[in-house]
Design an enzyme around this catalytic site. Structure first.
Site, PDB file in Angstrom:
ATOM      1  N   LYS A 220     -12.236 -19.361 -52.173  1.00 18.98           N
ATOM      2  CA  LYS A 220     -11.094 -19.489 -53.060  1.00 18.98           C
ATOM      3  C   LYS A 220      -9.895 -19.854 -52.108  1.00 18.98           C
ATOM      4  O   LYS A 220      -9.429 -19.048 -51.296  1.00 18.98           O
ATOM      5  CB  LYS A 220     -11.102 -18.024 -53.675  1.00 18.98           C
ATOM      6  CG  LYS A 220      -9.842 -18.085 -54.484  1.00 18.98           C
ATOM      7  CD  LYS A 220      -9.690 -16.635 -55.334  1.00 18.98           C
ATOM      8  CE  LYS A 220      -8.320 -16.686 -55.866  1.00 18.98           C
ATOM      9  NZ  LYS A 220      -7.862 -15.515 -56.469  1.00 18.98           N
ATOM     10  N   ASP A 225      -0.654 -17.566 -55.587  1.00 17.57           N
ATOM     11  CA  ASP A 225      -1.082 -17.044 -56.991  1.00 17.57           C
ATOM     12  C   ASP A 225       0.121 -16.419 -57.676  1.00 17.57           C
ATOM     13  O   ASP A 225       0.395 -15.150 -57.472  1.00 17.57           O
ATOM     14  CB  ASP A 225      -2.395 -16.176 -56.974  1.00 17.57           C
ATOM     15  CG  ASP A 225      -2.845 -15.671 -58.125  1.00 17.57           C
ATOM     16  OD1 ASP A 225      -2.221 -16.353 -59.220  1.00 17.57           O
ATOM     17  OD2 ASP A 225      -3.848 -14.783 -58.262  1.00 17.57           O
ATOM     18  N   LYS A 232       2.727 -12.811 -62.757  1.00 16.72           N
ATOM     19  CA  LYS A 232       2.532 -11.626 -61.930  1.00 16.72           C
ATOM     20  C   LYS A 232       3.932 -10.873 -61.795  1.00 16.72           C
ATOM     21  O   LYS A 232       4.832 -11.523 -61.582  1.00 16.72           O
ATOM     22  CB  LYS A 232       1.953 -11.504 -60.613  1.00 16.72           C
ATOM     23  CG  LYS A 232       0.433 -12.077 -60.548  1.00 16.72           C
ATOM     24  CD  LYS A 232       0.142 -12.014 -59.128  1.00 16.72           C
ATOM     25  CE  LYS A 232      -1.620 -12.596 -58.876  1.00 16.72           C
ATOM     26  NZ  LYS A 232      -2.414 -11.533 -59.420  1.00 16.72           N
ATOM     27  N   ASP A 243      -3.741 -15.402 -50.998  1.00 17.71           N
ATOM     28  CA  ASP A 243      -5.045 -15.928 -52.065  1.00 17.71           C
ATOM     29  C   ASP A 243      -5.863 -16.771 -51.739  1.00 17.71           C
ATOM     30  O   ASP A 243      -6.728 -17.395 -52.328  1.00 17.71           O
ATOM     31  CB  ASP A 243      -4.315 -15.930 -53.537  1.00 17.71           C
ATOM     32  CG  ASP A 243      -5.026 -15.285 -54.596  1.00 17.71           C
ATOM     33  OD1 ASP A 243      -6.132 -14.529 -54.070  1.00 17.71           O
ATOM     34  OD2 ASP A 243      -5.054 -15.715 -55.765  1.00 17.71           O
ATOM     35  N   ASP A 302      -4.113 -15.771 -64.818  1.00 17.20           N
ATOM     36  CA  ASP A 302      -4.040 -14.929 -63.670  1.00 17.20           C
ATOM     37  C   ASP A 302      -5.580 -14.690 -63.135  1.00 17.20           C
ATOM     38  O   ASP A 302      -5.756 -14.390 -61.907  1.00 17.20           O
ATOM     39  CB  ASP A 302      -3.401 -13.586 -63.630  1.00 17.20           C
ATOM     40  CG  ASP A 302      -2.995 -13.030 -62.538  1.00 17.20           C
ATOM     41  OD1 ASP A 302      -3.144 -13.755 -61.345  1.00 17.20           O
ATOM     42  OD2 ASP A 302      -2.618 -11.959 -62.269  1.00 17.20           O
ATOM     43  N   GLU A 304      -7.584 -16.935 -62.128  1.00 16.96           N
ATOM     44  CA  GLU A 304      -7.771 -18.285 -61.923  1.00 16.96           C
ATOM     45  C   GLU A 304      -8.920 -18.409 -60.877  1.00 16.96           C
ATOM     46  O   GLU A 304      -9.338 -19.635 -60.458  1.00 16.96           O
ATOM     47  CB  GLU A 304      -6.409 -18.813 -61.259  1.00 16.96           C
ATOM     48  CG  GLU A 304      -6.272 -18.478 -59.859  1.00 16.96           C
ATOM     49  CD  GLU A 304      -5.982 -17.188 -59.557  1.00 16.96           C
ATOM     50  OE1 GLU A 304      -5.735 -16.485 -60.421  1.00 16.96           O
ATOM     51  OE2 GLU A 304      -6.107 -16.818 -58.145  1.00 16.96           O
ATOM     52  N   ARG A 306     -11.867 -17.296 -60.211  1.00 16.61           N
ATOM     53  CA  ARG A 306     -13.122 -17.616 -60.818  1.00 16.61           C
ATOM     54  C   ARG A 306     -13.253 -18.963 -61.466  1.00 16.61           C
ATOM     55  O   ARG A 306     -14.273 -19.599 -61.386  1.00 16.61           O
ATOM     56  CB  ARG A 306     -13.388 -16.500 -61.463  1.00 16.61           C
ATOM     57  CG  ARG A 306     -12.669 -16.385 -62.840  1.00 16.61           C
ATOM     58  CD  ARG A 306     -12.945 -15.104 -63.632  1.00 16.61           C
ATOM     59  NE  ARG A 306     -12.061 -13.973 -62.982  1.00 16.61           N
ATOM     60  CZ  ARG A 306     -12.254 -12.763 -63.295  1.00 16.61           C
ATOM     61  NH1 ARG A 306     -12.797 -12.496 -64.422  1.00 16.61           N
ATOM     62  NH2 ARG A 306     -11.475 -11.947 -62.743  1.00 16.61           N
TER      63      ARG A 306
END
Ligand code: BES
Ligand code: MN
Ligand code: ZN
Length: 453
Positions: A220, A225, A232, A243, A302, A304, A306
């Site tokens: 990933k 993020d 967030k 991230d 959020d 994101e 996956r």
């Protein structure tokens, strides 16, 4: 690498390791003067303690350091930044992993400010130094990428590092960027990353003999993020430069596989994006047709990770590799379950899971298996699409994230890691900051599964 030397002509101070249990017997062999030195330094072989001992002229000439007797990062992982910066050699033989602790503990992120001090140097023989450096360099590459602030490590900069690693090992690299993602069918990667000033991209590296078993690593690569439109809160966003920790770990692992020339056909896929906010950002309620062909309703922007992973995993499966391993800083839920210092592992194959777990034990790289509990699939049901990206329930978030990914995987042997990728406290061999969690556990498995005898 300045933390190890192979120059055997250099003077090197010997270091002896002693456990608390062996201290009494060890003391019985020391001279009265040595014992006086030890006692003046209060040496009791307590964790992280060390002391200087004199030669016959009364000059400090050797070091005694406390040891818990284990071949792990705590053996000498604190010494490089504790002993004065000079060259040392070990009188107590240690295994490769423990030796790597020296260099791993000496790591500092120095891009914007030099380290407080120079590390001490450990003298090794040529062959050992080479293997130890390969491991240390792989982990430290991952750490450097994670520690780099997002402003210095957006998708285009990840691509630069990715290409450089590929070039060094003669790997084939291809990159699909921006609107080309739409043409290639990678609509989820595009959707997550399109609001950033730095275009989303899918980094693809292939290395090794095509006749060897295929191993594919996926990471990933969310360079930052923000949460997207489901922004967030500040405290949750603060650390989100990390991230892309899954990508960093996968790249470090790939580098180690190539450096050790494992007989595998390696592929590395990194969807690199920034989950940003802009007028063209993807929205809650949007529906995206994935590369796999099924549709996903965006419940929460959020979730994101996956989304970028599902297209990469579906692509990975097309050539039916023998093994797929992905790494991702995927859920806060995994951190609730196992804390920050254990990698949450999901696996479709029991033997592989067990082997990687054992690898984690021997490599001081803790992982713990969690269940792919299919019955929880109902939490991913959508009213309008094949699935939602974020579950309806507040429970089992790491499991439902893994179940989401599983929908896009059709190989028999798939392992998914939900990792912290960050040391929230310093430990020997593990400075605070970015960490390539799970790298050594998986590498140990790859080496025993595919390695030439
Ligand atoms: N990158 C985060 C997960 C994360 C947060 C990992 C903190 C490590 C530490 C991920 O993209 C995310 O935001 N996940 C959400 C998913 C939720 C919206 C379904 C989460 O875990 O809260
Ligand atoms: Mn997120
Ligand atoms: Zn994320």
């Amino acid at each position: 690498m300045t933390t190890y030397s192979t120059d055997q002509t250099q003077p090197a101070t010997p270091i002896e390791l002693v456990t608390a249990q062996a201290l009494k017997a060890w003391r019985a062999e020391q001279s009265a003067s040595a014992l006086a030195w030890l006692d003046s330094q209060g040496f009791e072989a307590k964790p992280a303690q060390f002391a200087w001992l004199p030669n016959d002229e009364g000059q400090p000439s050797r070091v005694i350091a406390a040891w818990d007797g284990q071949q792990n990062l705590s053996a000498i992982g604190h010494l490089a930044m504790l002993l004065p910066a000079a060259t040392y050699r070990l009188d107590t033989p240690l295994e490769e992993l423990a030796l790597a602790g020296w260099g791993l503990g000496a790591y500092r992120y120095t891009r914007f400010r030099p380290a407080d001090r120079q590390p001490a140097t450990l003298l090794l023989d040529e062959a050992t130094a080479q293997r130890v450096n390969q491991l240390v360099d792989a982990v430290n590459l991952g750490r450097d990428l994670i520690n780099a602030p997002a402003g210095h490590m957006l998708p285009s900069q990840m691509e630069t590092v990715f290409r450089e690693v590929g070039r060094r090992f003669g790997a084939e690299v291809s990159v699909c960027t921006g609107d080309a993602l739409l043409e290639a069918g990678h609509r989820t990667i595009h959707a997550v990353g399109r609001a950033s000033i730095d275009a989303p991209r899918l980094l693809d590296m292939t290395w090794g003999d095509a006749a060897h078993p295929k191993v594919t690593l996926v990471g990933k690569g969310v360079c930052f993020d923000s949460g997207g439109l489901d922004l967030k809160p500040a405290s949750n966003m603060r650390l989100m430069k990390k991230d892309m920790g899954g990508a960093a770990t996968a790249l470090g692992l790939a580098q180690l596989v190539m450096a050790r020339a494992l007989p595998v056909r390696l592929r590395l896929l990194i969807p690199a994006v920034e989950n940003a906010v802009s007028g063209n950002a993807y929205r809650p309620g949007d529906v995206i047709e994935t590369y796999h062909g099924t549709t996903v309703e965006i419940d929460n922007t959020d979730a994101e990770g996956r989304l970028v992973l599902c297209d990469a995993l579906a692509l990975a499966c097309e050539e039916s590799p023998d093994l797929i391993v992905d790494f991702a800083t995927l859920t806060g839920s995994a951190r609730s379950a196992v804390g920050t210092e254990i990698g949450a592992m999901f696996a479709t194959n029991d033997d592989t899971a067990q082997a990687i777990y054992r690898g984690g034990v021997t490599q001081d790289d803790a992982v713990w298996r969690m269940p792919l509990h299919d019955a929880y699939d109902y939490m991913l049901k959508s009213q309008v699409a094949d699935a939602v990206n974020s579950p309806s329930s507040p429970y089992a978030g790491a499991i439902t994230a893994a179940l989401f990914l599983k929908k896009f995987v059709n190989v028999e042997d798939w392992v998914h890691f939900d990792i912290m990728a960050f040391n929230t406290r310093a430990r020997p061999g593990r400075p605070e900051g970015g960490e390539a969690m799970g790298l050594r556990a998986v590498f140990a498995h790859l080496e025993s599964r595919y390695g030439a005898a």
